[in-house]
Design a protein around this motif. Structure first.
Motif, short mmCIF file in Angstrom:
data_model
loop_
_atom_site.label_atom_id
_atom_site.label_comp_id
_atom_site.label_asym_id
_atom_site.label_seq_id
_atom_site.Cartn_x
_atom_site.Cartn_y
_atom_site.Cartn_z
N PRO A 489 36.71 73.39 56.17
CA PRO A 489 36.10 73.92 54.87
C PRO A 489 37.88 73.91 53.72
CG PRO A 489 35.31 74.46 57.44
CD PRO A 489 35.68 73.71 57.08
N ALA A 490 38.41 74.05 54.75
CA ALA A 490 39.84 74.15 53.73
C ALA A 490 40.43 72.49 53.02
CB ALA A 490 41.21 74.11 54.38
N ILE A 491 39.31 71.87 53.60
CA ILE A 491 39.42 70.25 53.27
C ILE A 491 38.93 70.25 51.80
CG2 ILE A 491 39.34 67.87 53.50
CD1 ILE A 491 40.37 68.11 56.77
N VAL A 492 37.21 70.62 51.97
CA VAL A 492 36.91 70.50 50.50
C VAL A 492 37.12 71.07 49.80
CG1 VAL A 492 34.14 71.74 50.50
CG2 VAL A 492 34.84 70.51 52.30
N PHE A 493 37.93 72.52 49.85
CA PHE A 493 38.05 73.40 48.95
C PHE A 493 39.39 72.49 48.13
CE2 PHE A 493 41.19 76.88 47.08
CZ PHE A 493 40.22 77.04 46.44
N LEU A 494 40.08 71.62 48.90
CA LEU A 494 41.45 70.97 47.93
C LEU A 494 40.39 69.61 47.51
CD1 LEU A 494 43.76 71.48 51.11
CD2 LEU A 494 43.60 72.21 48.86
N LEU A 495 39.77 69.02 48.18
CA LEU A 495 39.36 68.31 47.30
C LEU A 495 37.94 68.41 46.11
CD1 LEU A 495 38.46 65.06 47.36
CD2 LEU A 495 36.65 65.71 48.77
N ALA A 496 37.74 69.66 46.70
CA ALA A 496 37.00 70.20 44.85
C ALA A 496 37.68 70.62 44.07
CB ALA A 496 36.30 70.95 45.53
N GLY A 497 39.25 70.48 44.81
CA GLY A 497 40.20 71.43 43.61
C GLY A 497 40.93 69.91 42.92
N ALA A 498 41.22 69.14 43.67
CA ALA A 498 41.78 67.87 42.94
C ALA A 498 40.33 67.41 41.90
CB ALA A 498 42.27 67.12 44.01
N THR A 499 39.48 67.15 42.63
CA THR A 499 38.38 66.33 41.41
C THR A 499 37.96 67.25 40.22
OG1 THR A 499 37.46 65.41 43.65
CG2 THR A 499 36.43 65.61 41.39
N ALA A 500 38.42 69.10 40.28
CA ALA A 500 38.08 69.54 39.04
C ALA A 500 39.08 69.65 38.10
CB ALA A 500 37.26 70.99 39.47
N PHE A 501 40.81 69.72 38.60
CA PHE A 501 41.82 69.42 38.11
C PHE A 501 41.46 68.61 37.40
CE2 PHE A 501 45.59 68.82 36.59
CZ PHE A 501 46.42 69.99 36.72
N ALA A 502 40.98 67.17 37.61
CA ALA A 502 41.00 65.81 37.22
C ALA A 502 39.96 65.71 35.77
CB ALA A 502 41.05 64.65 37.81
N THR A 503 38.64 66.64 36.26
CA THR A 503 37.31 65.66 35.65
C THR A 503 37.33 67.13 34.14
OG1 THR A 503 36.05 67.37 37.18
CG2 THR A 503 36.61 64.83 36.93
N GLY A 504 37.94 68.66 34.06
CA GLY A 504 37.99 69.97 33.86
C GLY A 504 36.26 70.23 33.60
N SER A 505 35.69 70.02 35.04
CA SER A 505 33.97 70.45 35.10
C SER A 505 33.68 70.83 36.20
CB SER A 505 33.02 69.11 34.57
OG SER A 505 31.73 69.90 34.81
N PRO A 558 44.08 71.77 32.14
CA PRO A 558 44.28 72.06 30.67
C PRO A 558 42.58 71.19 29.61
CG PRO A 558 45.59 70.06 31.26
CD PRO A 558 44.93 71.50 32.64
N ILE A 559 42.01 70.53 31.07
CA ILE A 559 41.18 69.73 30.33
C ILE A 559 39.49 70.61 30.18
CG2 ILE A 559 41.54 67.64 29.61
CD1 ILE A 559 40.51 66.82 32.04
N SER A 560 39.23 71.69 31.18
CA SER A 560 38.39 72.12 32.08
C SER A 560 37.35 72.92 30.14
CB SER A 560 38.59 73.11 32.20
OG SER A 560 37.93 74.51 32.75
N ASP A 561 36.15 73.15 30.85
CA ASP A 561 35.42 73.19 29.31
C ASP A 561 35.95 75.39 30.08
OD1 ASP A 561 34.28 73.83 31.65
OD2 ASP A 561 32.35 73.52 31.53
N THR A 562 35.80 75.81 30.28
CA THR A 562 35.78 76.96 29.88
C THR A 562 37.20 77.12 29.58
OG1 THR A 562 35.49 77.24 32.27
CG2 THR A 562 34.09 77.69 31.98
N THR A 563 37.93 76.64 30.08
CA THR A 563 39.67 77.08 29.63
C THR A 563 39.71 76.80 28.07
OG1 THR A 563 40.83 76.77 31.86
CG2 THR A 563 41.92 76.82 29.99
N VAL A 564 38.88 75.95 28.10
CA VAL A 564 38.92 75.82 26.51
C VAL A 564 38.02 76.27 25.73
CG1 VAL A 564 38.80 73.93 24.55
CG2 VAL A 564 39.63 73.13 26.53
#
Length: 639
Positions: A489-505, A558-564
């Motif tokens: 679960p911790a690995i999945v959390f970090l993987l999801a976080g890294a991908t979302a940070f780069a894609t913003g979605s 910074p490229i997240s849709d909800t952040t924008v």
């Protein structure tokens, strides 16, 4: 006499069981016609599979051959071989012989095992590079269809068209998938109507009089964020725009306002049980578990069980109220708040604020009374319908049994339909909008869900391709012995976080990872011998970590849709919002994964971990935070 027989190949531990059509070889046997869509179309090198031949004559000796070599022999109506492997990429011939005569045969293509992970890998890499998830998912799907058809020029040609004619089409016409799309459109349309008829603004107007000081004003913003729980975009646009004049009057910095709006939008939407997110989330979970043996819970029950392991959303909301209650901030947010209180400048002097007007579908019609009941009654109708509907459609002696046996998709459609009808009846009955305006409002809200539905359909299609390519069996072959189920679960959390940070979605990340993570988690549990009720919390936590890891990084990116949108709705310079919110979101995420997700994987109860995380956040905030109003108390506006 003729008998009917069929040969099935099944990757072990993957829950994939399919029938392969074999060429009839008279006069001994006639093969049964079987839908080829159910059959594995490819074998993977060095990834074992099971073979079962059924319908054989019970009194004759039979044997299975792989490229002319004996694999297994026996007498009886069925013949089974387990853990069969091929090591070369040449096509293989599976034959069943009985009393020296050929009963059935099948030629199967073999591809390099690593090719099975190409669709998700390509989708993730392109999402990083393009900063756009829909094209990334589509290209990943095309690559998967190409692999299914053979990595040749003709395979690329056929795979490109099968992307739509086979995978997208089949997943879109699935009854369960269509139910999810209907519910999503209906609830989106309801949000459009209760926004345009002034009901959402009415809720804001009823709470605003309680804002008589900076602390109370921030509390009002946070409570409004929780009250508009069913859609993060509507939450952001309505709360941000409606509370901006109040926050300026109270000398609350735009940076703090943007943080309050952003941190009570997606976090509450991802854990609430009736939102515009729920259809999307259930659709992803459903596609991921459909082919897995041993998971009998419905997607809705799996989602409900995952909520207690959604540490980050709960901690993000808790941290918001902790900051408000104590009146303390730190880092760049502290400087922004001191500036606003001391000088009255709610924005940095050289800040740039976007004038984009996206999100107009959430603005109410001018010149009409804004009544809170026009939003509250449809929402209450929808919530009550879900509760009653689950009990009507389910059976059992306990609440768990009833909800587990209920038809959640049908119930969600009932609820959203009645919510739409209630919103329309209130709107037309009070003559707030004409019939055409009401329909236009509904369509505007429904259109706003289109991007999410496109993501969902592509995610379903990639899940189907991954099923055919046996992605999960390959991953478990590679990672099964080295990957700890307790740390997964911790690995999945970090993987999801890294991908979302780069894609913003966050939705894009959920669409990419959920079809991959759930089968992988279940396979890891099976390999380690812990795929039982005692360890189901690991699966629940993995589901939660895909959803919440994406939301966490969404708050940091910074490229997240909800952040924008939060910057836009509150009139805050976008990078000022990112710079001031990032430390708060980062601390919440680190505490969530290190003191919540990781120990939860090892079996420590969530109800012990969640308060522990909250106490740690209090200690960190107490150490870092400094009182804002104490700097220049005389400049704080009076009530």
């Amino acid at each position: 006499p003729q008998t009917q027989n069929r040969l099935t190949t099944t990757p072990p531990l993957a829950g994939i069981s399919a029938c392969l059509p074999f060429l009839p070889v008279p006069p001994l046997a006639m093969a049964e016609d079987v839908d080829t869509n159910e059959a594995p179309q490819e074998l993977l090198t060095n990834v074992s599979f099971d073979v079962t031949e059924e319908g054989l004559a019970a009194d004759r000796r039979a044997k299975l051959l792989l490229n002319g070599k004996d694999v297994v022999a026996g007498t009886g109506p069925s013949l089974a071989a387990t853990d069969v492997e091929v090591t070369e990429t040449d096509d293989v011939r599976l034959e069943v012989m009985q009393d020296g005569a050929l009963v059935s045969e099948k030629v199967l293509a073999v591809i390099p095992a690593a090719v099975s992970v190409l669709p998700p890998v390509v989708a993730i890499l392109l999402a990083f590079l393009l900063r756009s998830v829909i094209p990334a998912l589509f290209v990943g799907l095309v690559v998967g269809a190409w692999a299914v058809n053979g990595l040749t020029g003709y395979g690329a040609f056929a795979g490109f068209f099968e992307t739509v004619t086979v995978y997208v089409l089949n997943t879109a016409i699935d009854p369960d998938h269509m139910a999810i799309m209907m519910f999503t459109f209906l609830i989106g349309g309801m949000v459009g109507v209760i926004s345009r008829n002034g009901g959402m603004v009415g809720i804001v107007d009823r709470i605003m009089p309680f804002a008589r000081s900076p602390r109370r004003g921030q509390g009002v913003v946070a409570l409004l964020g929780l009250s508009i729980f069913f859609d993060d975009y509507a939450n952001t646009m309505i709360v941000g725009n409606a509370t901006r004049p109040m926050s300026d009057r109270l000398h609350i910095s735009r940076e703090k306002l943007a943080y309050l709006v952003d941190s009570t939008a997606a976090p509450v939407s991802t854990i609430a049980v009736i939102t515009t997110w729920i259809g999307f989330q259930l659709g992803l979970i459903d596609a991921a578990v459909k082919s897995l043996d041993g998971i009998e819970q419905t997607p809705y029950v799996l989602f409900l069980n995952s909520i207690p392991y959604s540490f980050y959303p709960f901690l993000a909301i808790f941290f918001v109220f902790l900051v408000i209650y104590t009146g303390k901030d730190f880092g760049a947010m502290y400087k922004a708040e001191v500036r606003a209180r001391h000088t009255g400048e709610v924005k940095r002097k050289r800040s740039t604020v976007s004038t984009d007007t996206s999100g107009d579908e959430f603005y109410h019609k001018t010149g009409i009374p804004c009544r809170a009941m026009n939003a509250v009654l449809p929402i209450v109708t929808m919530v009550l319908t879900v509760i009653i509907g689950l009990f009507i459609s389910g059976e059992g002696d306990t609440v768990t049994d009833i909800i587990g046996s209920a038809d959640p998709y049908g119930v969600l459609i009932w609820a959203s339909l009645l919510g739409c009808l209630m919103a329309a009846a209130l709107t037309l009955g009070q003559r707030l909008l004409t019939l055409d305006e009401t329909i236009d409002a509904w369509l505007a809200g429904a259109r706003f869900m289109m991007t999410g539905l496109v993501l969902l359909v592509l995610a379903w299609a990639i899940a189907d391709v991954a099923d055919v390519l046996q992605t999960a069996p390959y991953l478990i072959t590679v990672l099964g012995d080295s990957l700890s189920p307790y740390a997964l679960p911790a690995i999945v959390f970090l993987l999801a976080g890294a991908t979302a940070f780069a894609t913003g979605s966050s939705w894009g990340v959920m669409a990419i990872l959920m079809p991959l993570v759930i089968p992988l988690c279940w396979a890891v549990l099976q390999v380690n011998g812990v795929a039982d009720a005692e360890h189901m919390h690991i699966l629940y936590s993995c589901i939660a970590c895909v959803l919440t890891g994406a939301v966490w990084a969404d708050h940091c990116s910074p490229i997240s849709d909800t952040t924008v949108l939060s910057s836009l709705a509150t009139g805050c310079d976008h990078m000022d919002h990112v710079r001031t919110q990032l430390p708060y979101a980062f601390i919440g995420g680190v505490v969530a994964v290190s003191l919540g997700v990781l120990p939860a994987g090892f079996g420590i109860p969530w109800y012990f971990l969640l308060p522990t995380c909250a106490v740690v956040l209090v200690a960190i905030h107490r150490f870092l935070g400094k009182p804002v109003d104490a700097v220049h108390a005389s400049s704080s506006p009076a009530a």
